[in-house]
Design a protein around this motif. Structure first.
Motif, PDB file in Angstrom:
ATOM      1  N   ARG A 178       0.835  -1.196   0.000  1.00  0.00           N
ATOM      2  CA  ARG A 178       0.000   0.000   0.000  1.00  0.00           C
ATOM      3  C   ARG A 178       0.869   1.245   0.000  1.00  0.00           C
ATOM      4  O   ARG A 178       1.785   1.380   0.803  1.00  0.00           O
ATOM      5  N   LYS A 184      -6.234   2.209   3.984  1.00  0.00           N
ATOM      6  CA  LYS A 184      -5.792   0.964   4.599  1.00  0.00           C
ATOM      7  C   LYS A 184      -6.882  -0.094   4.515  1.00  0.00           C
ATOM      8  O   LYS A 184      -8.068   0.218   4.537  1.00  0.00           O
ATOM      9  N   THR A 185      -6.460  -1.343   4.447  1.00  0.00           N
ATOM     10  CA  THR A 185      -7.409  -2.448   4.422  1.00  0.00           C
ATOM     11  C   THR A 185      -7.880  -2.762   5.846  1.00  0.00           C
ATOM     12  O   THR A 185      -7.314  -2.267   6.835  1.00  0.00           O
ATOM     13  N   ASP A 188      -5.040  -4.227   7.745  1.00  0.00           N
ATOM     14  CA  ASP A 188      -4.095  -3.208   8.221  1.00  0.00           C
ATOM     15  C   ASP A 188      -4.593  -2.583   9.522  1.00  0.00           C
ATOM     16  O   ASP A 188      -3.836  -2.384  10.475  1.00  0.00           O
ATOM     17  N   ARG A 189      -5.883  -2.264   9.534  1.00  0.00           N
ATOM     18  CA  ARG A 189      -6.464  -1.641  10.729  1.00  0.00           C
ATOM     19  C   ARG A 189      -6.439  -2.604  11.918  1.00  0.00           C
ATOM     20  O   ARG A 189      -6.227  -2.195  13.064  1.00  0.00           O
ATOM     21  N   ASP A 192      -3.105  -2.425  13.398  1.00  0.00           N
ATOM     22  CA  ASP A 192      -2.966  -1.185  14.175  1.00  0.00           C
ATOM     23  C   ASP A 192      -3.674  -1.309  15.525  1.00  0.00           C
ATOM     24  O   ASP A 192      -3.160  -0.870  16.562  1.00  0.00           O
TER      25      ASP A 192
END
Length: 254
Positions: A178, A184-185, A188-189, A192
Motif C-alpha cells: 500500500r 488501509k485495508t 491493516d487496521r 494497528d
C-alpha cells in the motif's frame, strides 16, 4: 618496548626475568584477537541477528567483518591458510555448527527468518526498501515482489516456488504494498488495533488518538456500521468473520 618502538629504560625497563614473568601469566605481546575470541564475537552477532552473515563493513565491529571475509578466502584457497586465523578441521567444524556460511549470500530461508523477526517486532511484513537495520531484507522483499509480478526472472536465490509463496502468504506478506496516503485495508487496521491493545491493554481507541488519528476514526465508523447508522460496505464492511476477529481481540461494539 618489546617490539623496539620505545626505549627499554626507566620504570618500564624489560629484563629477561620480567619478560619471563609476564609470559608465565599469559601476557600477549601482540594484541590480535585469537580465533576463539572471534568465534565468541560471531556468536554474539548471531544471537543478535539470527545468522552469521556479518557484513564486511560491519559498523559495530569492523574487524569481525574483516575476519569473516578473511577466513572465507582461506577456505576457498585465495588466501594462505596460516597465522592466528588458520583454519583447522576442528575450527571449520565449530564454524559450521554455528551456521557460518562459506559463501556469504543469504538463502531464501535466511531471509524468511529475518522477515519473521521483522514481523515479530513491527507487527507486519512491509519491510521498507531502505530498511537501515537490514538493508538486504528490504531489497529481497522488493525483488521477490518483482518476480511475482513478472517484472523479474524467477530464478536463483530469489526463485519463488508454490511452497515459498505459501510460506510468505501464511506469514502475512503482501505482494502489493500500500502506498502512503492510500486507504488501509481491514487487515491493516486490525494490526494497528492489535498494537494499540498491546500498548494500552484495551481496544478503546479515542476518536482523536494523537498517535494514529485515522485508527480512532475507523473504530468509530465500524461501530456505526454495526449499529446500522452507517452503510455496511466498502473498507468498513463488516462480515461475520471480521466481527468475530474484533470481538476476540476485545473490541466492544455499542
Amino acid at each position: 618496548m618489546k617490539s623496539g618502538s620505545r626505549k627499554n629504560d626507566g620504570a618500564y625497563k624489560l629484563t629477561d626475568e620480567r619478560i619471563a614473568k609476564l609470559e608465565e601469566i599469559g601476557f600477549q605481546w601482540k594484541v590480535l584477537a585469537t580465533f576463539e575470541e572471534r568465534l565468541a564475537e560471531l556468536q554474539r552477532f548471531k544471537n543478535k541477528h539470527g545468522h552469521c552473515n556479518v557484513p564486511k563493513r560491519y559498523e559495530e565491529n569492523k574487524s569481525l567483518g574483516y575476519w569473516c571475509s578473511t577466513i572465507r578466502m582461506m577456505k576457498s584457497g585465495s588466501k594462505p591458510n596460516d597465522g592466528v586465523h588458520k583454519l583447522t578441521d576442528d575450527r571449520i567444524t565449530k564454524l559450521k555448527e554455528m551456521g557460518f556460511r562459506w559463501k556469504a549470500t543469504a538463502t531464501f530461508e535466511d531471509h524468511l527468518a529475518d522477515l519473521h523477526r521483522f514481523k515479530n517486532e513491527h507487527g507486519h511484513c512491509n519491510v521498507p526498501k531502505e530498511y537501515k537495520e537490514n538493508k538486504s531484507l528490504g531489497i529481497w522483499c522488493q525483488n521477490i515482489r518483482q518476480i511475482k509480478s513478472g517484472g523479474r526472472k524467477n530464478n536463483g536465490a530469489y526463485k519463488l516456488t508454490d511452497e515459498r509463496i505459501t510460506k510468505l502468504e501464511e506469514m502475512g506478506f503482501r505482494w502489493i504494498v500500500r502506498k502512503r496516503g492510500s486507504i488501509k485495508t481491514f487487515e491493516d487496521r486490525l494490526v494497528d488495533l492489535h498494537r494499540f491493545k498491546n500498548e494500552h491493554g484495551h481496544c478503546n481507541v479515542p476518536f482523536h488518538h494523537e498517535k494514529n488519528k485515522s485508527l480512532g476514526y475507523w473504530c468509530c465508523r465500524i461501530r456505526q456500521v454495526k449499529s446500522g447508522s452507517r452503510k455496511n460496505d466498502g473498507v468498513y464492511k463488516l462480515t461475520d468473520e471480521r466481527i468475530a476477529k474484533l470481538e476476540e481481540m476485545g473490541f466492544q461494539f455499542p
